[in-house]
Write an enzyme that holds these catalytic residues in place. Sequence first.
Site, PDB file in Angstrom:
ATOM      1  N   LYS A  70       9.045  10.381  66.526  1.00  0.00           N
ATOM      2  CA  LYS A  70       8.411  10.879  65.411  1.00  0.00           C
ATOM      3  C   LYS A  70       7.045  11.523  65.551  1.00  0.00           C
ATOM      4  CE  LYS A  70      11.308   8.695  62.482  1.00  0.00           C
ATOM      5  NZ  LYS A  70      12.051   9.492  61.568  1.00  0.00           N
ATOM      6  N   TYR A 116      11.266   5.377  69.946  1.00  0.00           N
ATOM      7  CA  TYR A 116      11.327   5.784  68.436  1.00  0.00           C
ATOM      8  C   TYR A 116       9.992   6.480  67.889  1.00  0.00           C
ATOM      9  CZ  TYR A 116      11.052   5.124  63.597  1.00  0.00           C
ATOM     10  OH  TYR A 116      10.949   5.292  62.190  1.00  0.00           O
ATOM     11  N   SER A 128       6.571   7.900  60.272  1.00  0.00           N
ATOM     12  CA  SER A 128       6.180   6.621  60.360  1.00  0.00           C
ATOM     13  C   SER A 128       4.993   6.271  60.487  1.00  0.00           C
ATOM     14  CB  SER A 128       7.305   6.039  61.043  1.00  0.00           C
ATOM     15  OG  SER A 128       6.847   4.692  61.320  1.00  0.00           O
TER      16      SER A 128
HETATM   17  P1  NAD Z   1      18.903   4.253  57.943  1.00  0.00           P
HETATM   18  O1  NAD Z   1      19.531   4.082  59.173  1.00  0.00           O
HETATM   19  O2  NAD Z   1      19.246   3.248  56.603  1.00  0.00           O
HETATM   20  O3  NAD Z   1      19.195   5.743  57.417  1.00  0.00           O
HETATM   21  C1  NAD Z   1      19.205   6.709  58.286  1.00  0.00           C
HETATM   22  C2  NAD Z   1      20.532   7.689  57.855  1.00  0.00           C
HETATM   23  O4  NAD Z   1      20.669   8.605  58.752  1.00  0.00           O
HETATM   24  C3  NAD Z   1      21.732   6.781  57.906  1.00  0.00           C
HETATM   25  O5  NAD Z   1      22.597   6.791  56.856  1.00  0.00           O
HETATM   26  C4  NAD Z   1      22.591   7.224  59.260  1.00  0.00           C
HETATM   27  O6  NAD Z   1      23.903   7.253  59.357  1.00  0.00           O
HETATM   28  C5  NAD Z   1      22.106   8.743  59.374  1.00  0.00           C
HETATM   29  N1  NAD Z   1      21.907   9.552  60.518  1.00  0.00           N
HETATM   30  C6  NAD Z   1      21.299   9.187  61.421  1.00  0.00           C
HETATM   31  N2  NAD Z   1      21.425   9.922  62.456  1.00  0.00           N
HETATM   32  C7  NAD Z   1      22.219  11.064  61.883  1.00  0.00           C
HETATM   33  C8  NAD Z   1      22.763  12.321  62.428  1.00  0.00           C
HETATM   34  N3  NAD Z   1      22.199  12.716  63.698  1.00  0.00           N
HETATM   35  N4  NAD Z   1      23.131  13.075  61.662  1.00  0.00           N
HETATM   36  C9  NAD Z   1      23.455  12.973  60.238  1.00  0.00           C
HETATM   37  N5  NAD Z   1      23.175  11.653  59.912  1.00  0.00           N
HETATM   38  C10 NAD Z   1      22.532  10.700  60.651  1.00  0.00           C
HETATM   39  O7  NAD Z   1      17.257   4.428  57.860  1.00  0.00           O
HETATM   40  P2  NAD Z   1      16.071   4.325  56.735  1.00  0.00           P
HETATM   41  O8  NAD Z   1      15.445   2.911  56.646  1.00  0.00           O
HETATM   42  O9  NAD Z   1      16.536   4.745  55.528  1.00  0.00           O
HETATM   43  O10 NAD Z   1      15.135   5.533  57.339  1.00  0.00           O
HETATM   44  C11 NAD Z   1      15.251   6.734  57.005  1.00  0.00           C
HETATM   45  C12 NAD Z   1      14.289   7.396  57.787  1.00  0.00           C
HETATM   46  O11 NAD Z   1      13.018   6.899  57.625  1.00  0.00           O
HETATM   47  C13 NAD Z   1      14.519   7.594  59.386  1.00  0.00           C
HETATM   48  O12 NAD Z   1      13.995   8.883  59.899  1.00  0.00           O
HETATM   49  C14 NAD Z   1      13.362   6.477  59.829  1.00  0.00           C
HETATM   50  O13 NAD Z   1      13.063   6.734  61.141  1.00  0.00           O
HETATM   51  C15 NAD Z   1      12.292   6.709  58.843  1.00  0.00           C
HETATM   52  N6  NAD Z   1      11.538   5.570  58.675  1.00  0.00           N
HETATM   53  C16 NAD Z   1      12.192   4.269  58.139  1.00  0.00           C
HETATM   54  C17 NAD Z   1      11.584   3.016  58.200  1.00  0.00           C
HETATM   55  C18 NAD Z   1      11.846   1.823  57.840  1.00  0.00           C
HETATM   56  O14 NAD Z   1      11.385   1.038  58.115  1.00  0.00           O
HETATM   57  N7  NAD Z   1      12.921   1.798  57.070  1.00  0.00           N
HETATM   58  C19 NAD Z   1       9.995   3.334  58.295  1.00  0.00           C
HETATM   59  C20 NAD Z   1       9.387   4.276  58.865  1.00  0.00           C
HETATM   60  C21 NAD Z   1      10.171   5.782  58.774  1.00  0.00           C
HETATM   61  C1  UD1 Z   2       9.183  -0.865  62.979  1.00  0.00           C
HETATM   62  C2  UD1 Z   2       8.166   0.425  63.578  1.00  0.00           C
HETATM   63  C3  UD1 Z   2       8.340   1.168  62.184  1.00  0.00           C
HETATM   64  C4  UD1 Z   2       9.753   1.744  62.092  1.00  0.00           C
HETATM   65  C5  UD1 Z   2      10.688   0.308  61.404  1.00  0.00           C
HETATM   66  C6  UD1 Z   2      11.970   0.826  61.274  1.00  0.00           C
HETATM   67  C7  UD1 Z   2       6.425   0.014  64.844  1.00  0.00           C
HETATM   68  C8  UD1 Z   2       4.989  -0.505  64.961  1.00  0.00           C
HETATM   69  N1  UD1 Z   2       7.302  -0.014  63.786  1.00  0.00           N
HETATM   70  O1  UD1 Z   2       8.284  -1.453  61.947  1.00  0.00           O
HETATM   71  O2  UD1 Z   2       7.802   2.671  62.580  1.00  0.00           O
HETATM   72  O3  UD1 Z   2       9.871   2.882  61.091  1.00  0.00           O
HETATM   73  O4  UD1 Z   2      10.541  -0.308  62.651  1.00  0.00           O
HETATM   74  O5  UD1 Z   2      12.910   0.455  62.168  1.00  0.00           O
HETATM   75  O6  UD1 Z   2       6.966   0.546  65.868  1.00  0.00           O
HETATM   76  N2  UD1 Z   2       9.891  -9.596  62.729  1.00  0.00           N
HETATM   77  C9  UD1 Z   2      10.147 -10.824  63.314  1.00  0.00           C
HETATM   78  N3  UD1 Z   2      11.586 -11.297  63.346  1.00  0.00           N
HETATM   79  C10 UD1 Z   2      12.669 -10.333  63.037  1.00  0.00           C
HETATM   80  C11 UD1 Z   2      12.340  -9.142  62.801  1.00  0.00           C
HETATM   81  C12 UD1 Z   2      10.899  -8.530  62.655  1.00  0.00           C
HETATM   82  O7  UD1 Z   2       9.481 -11.800  63.490  1.00  0.00           O
HETATM   83  O8  UD1 Z   2      13.745 -10.664  63.288  1.00  0.00           O
HETATM   84  C13 UD1 Z   2       8.651  -9.155  62.699  1.00  0.00           C
HETATM   85  C14 UD1 Z   2       8.023  -8.170  63.818  1.00  0.00           C
HETATM   86  O9  UD1 Z   2       7.674  -8.797  65.102  1.00  0.00           O
HETATM   87  C15 UD1 Z   2       7.064  -7.491  62.861  1.00  0.00           C
HETATM   88  C16 UD1 Z   2       7.277  -7.387  61.528  1.00  0.00           C
HETATM   89  O10 UD1 Z   2       8.415  -8.722  61.409  1.00  0.00           O
HETATM   90  O11 UD1 Z   2       5.832  -8.292  62.934  1.00  0.00           O
HETATM   91  C17 UD1 Z   2       8.183  -6.470  60.938  1.00  0.00           C
HETATM   92  O12 UD1 Z   2       9.104  -6.048  61.739  1.00  0.00           O
HETATM   93  P1  UD1 Z   2      10.174  -5.135  61.424  1.00  0.00           P
HETATM   94  O13 UD1 Z   2      10.761  -5.224  59.913  1.00  0.00           O
HETATM   95  O14 UD1 Z   2      11.182  -4.702  62.609  1.00  0.00           O
HETATM   96  O15 UD1 Z   2       9.345  -3.669  61.354  1.00  0.00           O
HETATM   97  P2  UD1 Z   2       8.220  -2.918  62.127  1.00  0.00           P
HETATM   98  O16 UD1 Z   2       8.388  -3.309  63.509  1.00  0.00           O
HETATM   99  O17 UD1 Z   2       6.652  -3.097  61.397  1.00  0.00           O
END
Ligand code: NAD
Ligand code: UD1
Length: 299
Positions: A153, A149, A124
Amino acid sequence: MNVLVTGGLGYIGSHTCVKLIESGMTPIILDNLSNAKPEVVQRIEHLVGEAPLCYFGDVRDGELLDSIFATHDIDAVIHFAGLKAVGESVIKPLTYYDNNVNGSLVLAKAMRKAGVNSLIFSSSATVYGDPEHVPLTENSPTGAATNPYGRSKHMIEQCFTDLQKSVPTLSITLLRYFNPAGAHPSGNIGEQPNGIPNNLVPYITQVAIGQREALSVFGDDYDTPDGTGVRDYLHVVDLAVGHLKALDKLNVQDGCVAYNLGTGQGYSVLEMVAAFEKASGQQVPYNIAPRRAGDIACC
Ligand code: NAD
Ligand code: UD1
């Protein structure tokens, strides 16, 4: 090509599985359903005409991993499984370190045992912490994440980097995602978190369909053009395609390599609300709330 996809029923994982199948590859999913619903398997089947093989289990279960690697000839692993709620990680750090860091170590050990050398890891942009300069590049300093979190990572990135140095035949790609948004154009799969959404876009969506009253905008006094947080939102299908590109590169690049996956262009929370209203024709009521712990102005 057989690809073990941990967390493959989640938001990004499900879109990536669709792209893998469309490209003639075979995903084998391992998901513990902690943040996904089992019907995603049928939804993927509906989109691509075949149901992916899915194990409902935990990535920390080494015996299960051993048996999956013994049963299938796995060519590469895409490791999505992890917990991702920043606020929750502040309250439950051990849960996050156990699930994310320990889960990754158990997976890496099972891969070593099975002789599987190719790994793509969901990292991330949070590993860059609160950046001094934007846009961020892969050479920007990492390690100053602002919450457990993010630190989980960064720790996993370090573990994989060290592991790859000790075993040069391993090919590891660290994908640092910015903020994925949107859904498959069919609407059959998308972001459907269990419980109250932590992230902006699913929250806006639930307000727009009347499931929640109003969006809380977390802070309007940041040092950004309109005072609300600025993030780089990229379409989840583009992000899924990024994983296919990473798979192509795994065997032609050496070492443990990081790539940013984003657009380089940031938008504020209020710009996102306005864009959503324009695209959907729905009003998104909002109120200004205090800053959220662990948040930064611009990423
Ligand atoms: P998500 O929660 O939708 O998907 C994660 C999946 O992993 C879920 O289906 C959950 O059930 C499964 N899971 C969690 N822990 C597990 C375990 N111990 N064993 C087996 N399955 C498990 O999240 P996402 O948005 O699809 O994110 C996927 C990955 O990308 C995560 O590692 C997250 O940290 C990373 N990531 C997400 C974002 C974002 O904003 N969505 C941003 C940066 C990085
Ligand atoms: C965060 C993490 C990112 C992580 C992601 C997935 C940081 C800097 N970023 O992203 O690494 O992978 O979550 O969970 O730690 N916001 C509102 N109201 C809401 C929700 C969000 O105002 O109800 C705002 C937040 O303050 C932020 C923006 O929307 O400014 C995006 O928030 P969000 O979607 O949660 O993503 P990040 O915090 O950027």
